[in-house]
Design a protein around this motif. Sequence first.
Motif, mmCIF file in Angstrom:
data_model
loop_
_atom_site.group_PDB
_atom_site.id
_atom_site.type_symbol
_atom_site.label_atom_id
_atom_site.label_comp_id
_atom_site.label_asym_id
_atom_site.label_seq_id
_atom_site.Cartn_x
_atom_site.Cartn_y
_atom_site.Cartn_z
ATOM 1 N N ARG A 181 1.111 -1.242 0.091
ATOM 2 C CA ARG A 181 -0.107 0.104 0.000
ATOM 3 C C ARG A 181 0.849 1.171 0.071
ATOM 4 N N THR A 182 1.386 1.462 -0.993
ATOM 5 C CA THR A 182 2.321 2.604 -1.506
ATOM 6 C C THR A 182 1.288 3.954 -1.433
ATOM 7 N N PRO A 183 1.838 5.223 -1.345
ATOM 8 C CA PRO A 183 1.210 6.326 -1.440
ATOM 9 C C PRO A 183 0.066 6.572 -2.340
ATOM 10 N N GLY A 231 4.201 -6.238 -14.778
ATOM 11 C CA GLY A 231 2.656 -6.769 -14.206
ATOM 12 C C GLY A 231 1.492 -5.971 -14.343
ATOM 13 N N PHE A 232 0.619 -5.963 -13.311
ATOM 14 C CA PHE A 232 -0.638 -5.123 -13.530
ATOM 15 C C PHE A 232 -0.785 -4.415 -12.101
ATOM 16 N N HIS A 233 -1.925 -3.737 -12.314
ATOM 17 C CA HIS A 233 -2.043 -2.759 -11.110
ATOM 18 C C HIS A 233 -2.876 -3.655 -10.001
ATOM 19 N N LEU A 234 -2.499 -3.197 -8.985
ATOM 20 C CA LEU A 234 -3.119 -3.945 -7.751
ATOM 21 C C LEU A 234 -3.561 -2.561 -6.573
ATOM 22 N N GLY A 235 -4.288 -1.564 -7.383
ATOM 23 C CA GLY A 235 -4.973 -0.610 -6.504
ATOM 24 C C GLY A 235 -4.509 0.602 -6.599
#
Length: 91
Positions: free
Chosen positions: A2-4, A80-84
């Motif tokens: 959970r990055t900024p 990769g692909f987005h995870l939020g």
Amino acid sequence: PRTPNWNNVKVNNANKHELLTVVPEMEPTAIAQSDWTWRFRLGCLKSVDDIVEAVVHRLEDEENDLDINNTYFIYTSDHGFHLGQYGMMYD
């Protein structure tokens, strides 16, 4: 992780792609899916780690003619692909 920018839909969209201007915040189901996918990716990475460890032990085994000092390990990946990130669960 959970990055900024994780699930951050309240960003200055002036310099962002148009898609980012219409993405809603992730709902609990999407958040759970994001977390599950991240844990699954870590499990996949652990399996790669295990395979590399086995190869290194095989190379270090003195009962063969293999030379670890003359061996290169090359890893490749795509983005990769987005995870939020910015609330997106897709590419």
